[in-house]
Design an enzyme around this catalytic site. Structure first.
Site, PDB file in Angstrom:
ATOM      1  N   ASP A  88       0.856  -1.185   0.000  1.00  0.00           N
ATOM      2  CA  ASP A  88       0.000   0.000   0.000  1.00  0.00           C
ATOM      3  C   ASP A  88       0.888   1.229   0.000  1.00  0.00           C
ATOM      4  OD1 ASP A  88      -2.831   1.151   0.345  1.00  0.00           O
ATOM      5  OD2 ASP A  88      -1.732   2.150   1.954  1.00  0.00           O
ATOM      6  N   GLU A  90       0.847   5.734   0.512  1.00  0.00           N
ATOM      7  CA  GLU A  90       0.208   7.017   0.778  1.00  0.00           C
ATOM      8  C   GLU A  90       0.848   8.023  -0.173  1.00  0.00           C
ATOM      9  OE1 GLU A  90      -2.378   7.386   2.800  1.00  0.00           O
ATOM     10  OE2 GLU A  90      -2.229   5.266   3.376  1.00  0.00           O
ATOM     11  N   HIS A 251      -5.393   4.968   7.935  1.00  0.00           N
ATOM     12  CA  HIS A 251      -4.941   5.536   6.666  1.00  0.00           C
ATOM     13  C   HIS A 251      -3.416   5.694   6.612  1.00  0.00           C
ATOM     14  CE1 HIS A 251      -9.082   6.203   5.492  1.00  0.00           C
ATOM     15  NE2 HIS A 251      -9.293   6.829   6.623  1.00  0.00           N
ATOM     16  N   ASP A 256      -2.944  -0.259   6.493  1.00  0.00           N
ATOM     17  CA  ASP A 256      -3.786  -0.699   5.381  1.00  0.00           C
ATOM     18  C   ASP A 256      -3.287  -2.023   4.808  1.00  0.00           C
ATOM     19  OD1 ASP A 256      -5.422   1.458   5.680  1.00  0.00           O
ATOM     20  OD2 ASP A 256      -4.639   2.595   3.981  1.00  0.00           O
TER      21      ASP A 256
END
Length: 293
Positions: A88, A90, A251, A256
Site C-alpha cells: 500500500d 500514501e 490511513h 492498510d
C-alpha cells in the site's frame, strides 16, 4: 548479485530494536538525524525489513496478529510457491499523468509491503520524501504532512529503490514471478509505482505481476438483496464485511497492508481462489506503461 549479497548480510545481522538505524547506511543516509524509531507517528525514516516468526510456526507475533501464512493450491506439490506481496502507498493526491517537468504531479509519501507467505524479514516500510508539498486536507487524514516528509533526512524513492529491489529478491524463488497485491492497484498504486521507477530511469522487473483486490471484490456475492446499493468495495467496507479490526493509526500504509492481508485471505476463501485463478487475475508490470509519458 553484489547488492543481494549485501542485503543478505544486512538481514542476518539486523537487530529488531533498531532496524531503521541498521538500514540507513545502505540508503546513503546519515544516522545522526534519525528520530526515535519506536515512535511511528514521528518516525522520519522507518525503512525496515522486520523479522517475524518461522513460516511453520502455529502463531504469529503481535505485529501481525491473526495473519496466517497463505498458500494457494498448486498444480504440483513440488512446485515452489510464489511470494504474495501485499502493499500500500500514501501519496500527495490522486494519480496524475505528467508531461514535461517530472517534478510535477503527485508523489508517494509512504510505502509498506508484507509477504503474505510469512517467514523472517517479511515486511518492509518507509516514509518517502515527495519533493513537493503535501496538501493540508490529506495531512488531516493520515497525519503525513509537509514538515514530516519534506526533509533532507527522509529518503527519496531513488534512495530506497535499491533496498526495495533487494528485499523483493530475498523473497523471490529463482525463476518464479513475484505477485504484488493492492486494492485498486490498476488505477492507483500501480501507476504511482511505475512512475516512480520511471523517475529513476528504470523499469519495473518483467517478472513482477499485479493483482487488484478491487477487481476480486467485485466478484464477491452481495450480502443480501436488501443492501445491494450498499455493496461498497473500498477497503474500509470490506473490513466491516469480514469484521476485521486493525490496530494502529488509520490511513497509514502498513496499517492498510495489515487490513488487506486479512481481507485478501477472506476473499480468497469466499472466491475459492486457486493458484491458477490468482495467476489469471494478475497483470504484467508493462500494463502501467500507458500511465507514463
Amino acid at each position: 548479485m553484489a547488492l543481494l549479497f549485501r542485503f543478505s548480510q544486512l538481514r542476518n545481522s539486523m537487530l529488531s530494536s533498531c532496524p531503521a538505524r541498521v538500514l540507513i547506511p545502505y540508503a546513503g543516509l546519515s544516522p545522526g538525524k534519525l528520530l526515535d524509531p519506536k515512535s511511528y507517528e514521528r518516525r522520519l525514516f522507518s525503512t525496515s525489513a522486520q523479522e517475524t516468526v518461522s513460516l511453520h510456526s502455529a502463531s504469529l507475533g503481535s505485529c501481525i496478529s491473526g495473519i496466517q501464512p497463505l498458500k494457494f493450491q498448486q498444480t504440483s506439490e513440488h512446485e515452489p510457491s510464489v511470494p504474495l506481496l501485499i502493499f500500500d502507498i500514501e501519496t500527495t493526491g490522486y494519480f496524475q499523468k505528467i508531461t514535461g517537468n517530472v517534478q510535477k504531479g503527485n508523489r508517494i509519501t509512504e510505502f509498506a509491503v508484507r509477504d503474505l507467505c510469512g517467514g523472517k524479514n517479511s515486511t518492509f516500510e518507509t516514509l518517502l520524501n515527495p519533493e513537493r508539498d503535501v496538501p493540508g486536507h490529506l495531512a488531516t487524514v493520515n497525519n503525513i504532512n509537509t514538515d514530516l516528509v519534506c526533509r533532507p533526512d527522509v529518503p527519496r524513492f531513488s534512495d530506497v529503490l535499491p533496498l526495495l529491489l533487494a528485499f523483493v529478491r530475498s523473497r523471490q524463488t529463482p525463476g518464479k514471478p513475484v505477485i504484488w497485491v493492492a486494492h485498486n492497484v490498476k488505477r492507483f498504486d500501480g501507476p504511482f509505482l511505475a512512475q516512480e521507477f520511471d523517475r529513476c530511469s528504470a523499469q519495473m522487473p518483467e517478472d513482477w505481476l499485479f493483482v487488484d483486490t478491487l477487481c476480486l471484490a467485485r466478484k464477491l456475492p452481495k450480502l443480501s438483496a436488501s443492501n445491494d446499493k450498499k455493496h461498497l468495495l473500498n477497503l474500509e467496507s470490506l473490513c466491516k464485511r469480514y469484521e476485521i479490526s486493525v490496530e494502529g493509526p488509520s490511513h497509514r500504509a502498513m496499517q492498510d497492508v495489515m487490513a488487506l492481508c486479512h481481507v485478501f485471505q477472506k476473499m480468497s476463501f469466499d472466491l475459492q481462489l486457486t493458484h491458477e485463478g490468482l495467476m489469471n487475475e494478475a497483470i504484467n508490470a508493462s500494463y502501467f506503461s500507458k500511465y507514463l509519458n
